[in-house]
Design an enzyme around this catalytic site. Structure first.
Site, PDB file in Angstrom:
ATOM      1  N   THR A 118       0.807  -1.218   0.000  1.00 19.08           N
ATOM      2  CA  THR A 118       0.000   0.000   0.000  1.00 19.08           C
ATOM      3  C   THR A 118       0.841   1.270   0.000  1.00 19.08           C
ATOM      4  OG1 THR A 118      -0.178  -0.152   2.411  1.00 19.08           O
ATOM      5  CG2 THR A 118      -1.978  -1.095   1.096  1.00 19.08           C
ATOM      6  N   ASP A 119       2.153   1.148   0.220  1.00 19.43           N
ATOM      7  CA  ASP A 119       3.046   2.293   0.146  1.00 19.43           C
ATOM      8  C   ASP A 119       4.199   1.977  -0.791  1.00 19.43           C
ATOM      9  OD1 ASP A 119       3.925   4.860   0.650  1.00 19.43           O
ATOM     10  OD2 ASP A 119       4.921   4.361   2.536  1.00 19.43           O
ATOM     11  N   LEU A 120       3.847   1.518  -1.990  1.00 18.71           N
ATOM     12  CA  LEU A 120       4.861   1.128  -2.969  1.00 18.71           C
ATOM     13  C   LEU A 120       5.473   2.383  -3.580  1.00 18.71           C
ATOM     14  CD1 LEU A 120       6.226  -1.266  -4.364  1.00 18.71           C
ATOM     15  CD2 LEU A 120       4.446  -1.149  -6.137  1.00 18.71           C
ATOM     16  N   ASN A 121       6.652   2.728  -3.109  1.00 22.90           N
ATOM     17  CA  ASN A 121       7.363   3.889  -3.639  1.00 22.90           C
ATOM     18  C   ASN A 121       8.853   3.595  -3.628  1.00 22.90           C
ATOM     19  OD1 ASN A 121       8.694   4.980  -1.113  1.00 22.90           O
ATOM     20  ND2 ASN A 121       6.562   5.064  -0.445  1.00 22.90           N
ATOM     21  N   ASN A 158      10.967   2.615  -0.626  1.00 21.73           N
ATOM     22  CA  ASN A 158      10.792   1.273  -0.076  1.00 21.73           C
ATOM     23  C   ASN A 158      11.312   0.175  -0.997  1.00 21.73           C
ATOM     24  OD1 ASN A 158       9.655   2.152   2.333  1.00 21.73           O
ATOM     25  ND2 ASN A 158       7.596   2.239   1.452  1.00 21.73           N
TER      26      ASN A 158
END
Length: 234
Positions: free
Chosen positions: A165-168, A171
């Site tokens: 949900t925080d694929l950036n 990360n």
């Protein structure tokens, strides 16, 4: 995986990785007394890097973000031990490791209940020598083959049915051996079907575009094409 219950505290740990007493390893003073603190990083809170008897590790306390986080910093509604954020991330990392995906090994997780709420912590492997893509791309470009490798990694994640949900690009890490890793799986989980995958990819693409403006990373739209070639198995 082992479990330990102590009054209002529940701990999950991997006895093959964690040789220290699980009930002590979430207290930074314990690591300071062992002279085992490697450093720290500041984000939503402080992440401590410590040297365990087996591997270097990152100790993180769960904290809320956004406007609500300014009012309630680190408490969450309790709905069962296995539904705590610590347990969910710990178990998800085990699932991804079993699926052969490059994510850190979880050493231990803890939830402490107080009435209707709980607080939580997690201790995971620190990928030694790895840097995130933001740091790398501020200094150099990635090759087409490397972008394809990133795409293959994301495809592995999606094939396992997991949405990050925080694929950036903060990360996604690259280690000294040339292997890419995914980190920070708080609030992530398994999903059915395929409808969410395109939006997850779009989130990653927006991250590249965003960091061009913020940090002047060395990235161009053609690099996204290479990443998608890897994702599509080319």
């Amino acid at each position: 995986m082992e479990r330990l219950s102590l009054n209002n505290t529940h701990i999950w740990f991997d006895e093959t990785l964690l040789k220290e007493k699980p009930e002590l390893c979430f207290d930074i003073a314990f690591w300071q007394q062992k002279d085992a603190v490697l450093g720290s990083a500041t984000g939503r809170g402080i992440t401590w890097f410590v040297q365990t008897d087996t591997v270097p590790a990152a100790l993180r306390h769960y904290r809320r973000g956004g406007l609500f986080g300014k009012l309630v910093k680190d408490s969450y509604l309790f709905a069962g031990w296995e539904s705590t954020r610590a347990a969910e991330e710990f178990n998800l990392l085990h699932y991804l490791r079993d699926a052969g995906i490059a994510v850190p090994r979880p050493l231990a997780a803890r939830a402490v209940r107080e009435g209707l709420t709980y607080q939580a912590d997690i201790l995971v492997e620190k990928i030694d020598g790895a840097r995130d893509l933001v740091g790398i791309l501020t200094e150099e470009t990635l090759t087409t083959a490397q972008y394809r490798a990133v795409g293959r990694l994301v495809r592995q994640l999606h094939d396992a049915g997991v949405c990050h949900t925080d694929l950036n690009i903060h990360n996604i890490l690259l280690d000294n051996e040339g292997l890419f890793w995914l980190i920070d799986f708080d609030k992530c989980g398994r999903r059915d079907g395929d409808s969410w995958k395109a939006a997850n990819l779009s989130r990653l693409q927006r991250s590249f575009n965003k960091e061009v403006g913020r940090f002047q990373i060395r990235w161009q739209p053609a690099d996204w094409d290479a990443l998608m070639q890897g994702y599509q198995g080319q």
